[in-house]
Design a protein around this motif. Structure first.
Motif, PDB file in Angstrom:
ATOM      1  N   THR A 150      24.809 -90.280  20.610  1.00 30.63           N
ATOM      2  CA  THR A 150      25.715 -91.024  19.710  1.00 30.63           C
ATOM      3  C   THR A 150      25.801 -92.481  20.135  1.00 30.63           C
ATOM      4  O   THR A 150      26.226 -93.335  19.361  1.00 30.63           O
ATOM      5  CB  THR A 150      27.145 -90.440  19.745  1.00 30.63           C
ATOM      6  OG1 THR A 150      27.698 -90.651  21.054  1.00 30.63           O
ATOM      7  CG2 THR A 150      27.170 -88.963  19.419  1.00 30.63           C
ATOM      8  N   CYS A 166      27.495 -97.410  25.270  1.00 28.31           N
ATOM      9  CA  CYS A 166      28.349 -98.519  24.799  1.00 28.31           C
ATOM     10  C   CYS A 166      29.525 -98.737  25.745  1.00 28.31           C
ATOM     11  O   CYS A 166      29.861 -99.872  26.077  1.00 28.31           O
ATOM     12  CB  CYS A 166      28.871 -98.233  23.385  1.00 28.31           C
ATOM     13  SG  CYS A 166      27.649 -98.602  22.129  1.00 28.31           S
ATOM     14  N   LYS A 197      24.597 -97.774  16.860  1.00 31.35           N
ATOM     15  CA  LYS A 197      25.911 -98.062  17.467  1.00 31.35           C
ATOM     16  C   LYS A 197      25.779 -99.148  18.535  1.00 31.35           C
ATOM     17  O   LYS A 197      26.606-100.052  18.629  1.00 31.35           O
ATOM     18  CB  LYS A 197      26.484 -96.774  18.085  1.00 31.35           C
ATOM     19  CG  LYS A 197      27.885 -96.934  18.663  1.00 31.35           C
ATOM     20  CD  LYS A 197      28.415 -95.570  19.124  1.00 31.35           C
ATOM     21  CE  LYS A 197      29.682 -95.666  19.951  1.00 31.35           C
ATOM     22  NZ  LYS A 197      30.866 -96.030  19.175  1.00 31.35           N
ATOM     23  N   GLU A 221      27.780-102.674  18.521  1.00 31.47           N
ATOM     24  CA  GLU A 221      28.779-103.032  19.540  1.00 31.47           C
ATOM     25  C   GLU A 221      28.272-104.050  20.554  1.00 31.47           C
ATOM     26  O   GLU A 221      29.057-104.823  21.093  1.00 31.47           O
ATOM     27  CB  GLU A 221      29.248-101.768  20.269  1.00 31.47           C
ATOM     28  CG  GLU A 221      30.055-100.869  19.352  1.00 31.47           C
ATOM     29  CD  GLU A 221      30.811 -99.780  20.091  1.00 31.47           C
ATOM     30  OE1 GLU A 221      31.026 -99.894  21.304  1.00 31.47           O
ATOM     31  OE2 GLU A 221      31.154 -98.795  19.414  1.00 31.47           O
TER      32      GLU A 221
END
Ligand SMILES: O=P(O)(O)OC[C@H]1O[C@H](OP(=O)(O)OP(=O)(O)O)[C@H](O)[C@@H]1O
Ligand SMILES: O=c1cc[nH]c(=O)[nH]1
Ligand SMILES: [Mg+2]
Length: 210
Positions: A137, A142, A170, A174
């Motif tokens: 994910t 992150c 993602k 980010e």
């Protein structure tokens, strides 16, 4: 895929990834291949290192030699599975200091939970390579990168063996400044957010815990 993702494209890498994927591959061979691919990823991720010239004597002539110069380096594995990549990266960059960030993915919420952190004192002055074999994910990477930025790190790269497009997206959203180096981009995530086809739980396969 965007320019900030570098995927190793090589028949030998494809061959080795297939051995990693195979459910019948044991921990010894699994560890050895993770290390081997990490060496290649480390070469790719250090293509932009600065060099300084110096004069040296070979047995035959005087010539120009080159040595790595510029900022010091740091390797930060995300525990546990990231540990499997450290020795490979260290083969390429033996002088790098190593920090550790411990994180596990909560099985219910799938959110990363931090349980350990120990970084070099001068981490903010180092170019950092975060290493973790799996970018699923993207939550763990992150958060780890966010933590390093809080400590003042500015130049951060992520090295992973297998990534899902969801994790890459993602990370781009980010941390758009972070370049990603992977050996393989897979199809996606299943209902448990495992990478498909993936290789299963990298930590368990490295350390034989299942
Ligand atoms: O991108 P994400 O969805 O966050 O998933 C990836 C994370 O999951 C795995 O660690 P895990 O939580 O299994 O811990 P472990 O290394 O101790 O096995 C892997 O090594 C990454 O850290
Ligand atoms: O496929 C996956 C996803 C998260 N963590 C792993 O080790 N493997
Ligand atoms: Mg795991």
């Amino acid at each position: 895929m965007q320019e900030s993702v570098k995927v190793l494209d090589h028949p030998v890498i494809k061959h080795k990834i297939s051995i990693l994927r195979d459910i019948n591959t044991g921990s010894t061979e699994f560890r050895s291949i993770i290390k081997e691919i990490s060496i290649i990823l480390a070469y790719e991720a250090t293509k932009d290192l600065d060099l300084e010239e110096f004069e040296l004597e070979t047995p035959v002539a005087t010539t120009t030699g080159y040595r790595i110069s510029g900022k010091k380096l740091g390797i930060v594995p995300i525990l546990r599975a990231g540990l499997g990549m450290v020795d490979g990266v260290l083969e390429v960059l033996p002088a790098a200091k190593i920090g550790h960030i411990g994180m596990y993915r909560d099985e219910e919420t799938l959110q990363p939970v931090e349980y350990y952190s120990k970084l070099p004192n001068d981490v903010e002055n180092r170019d950092i390579m975060v290493v973790d074999p799996m970018l699923a994910t993207g939550g763990s990477a992150c958060d780890a990168i966010g933590r390093l930025k809080e400590k003042g790190c500015k130049d951060i790269k992520l090295l992973s063996i297998i990534a899902a497009p969801e994790g890459v997206k993602k990370l781009h959203e980010e941390h758009p400044d972070v370049e990603i180096f992977i050996a393989q981009l897979d199809e996606g995530l299943n209902e448990n957010s495992y990478i498909v086809p993936g290789l299963g739980d990298a930590g368990d396969r490295l350390f034989g815990t299942k």
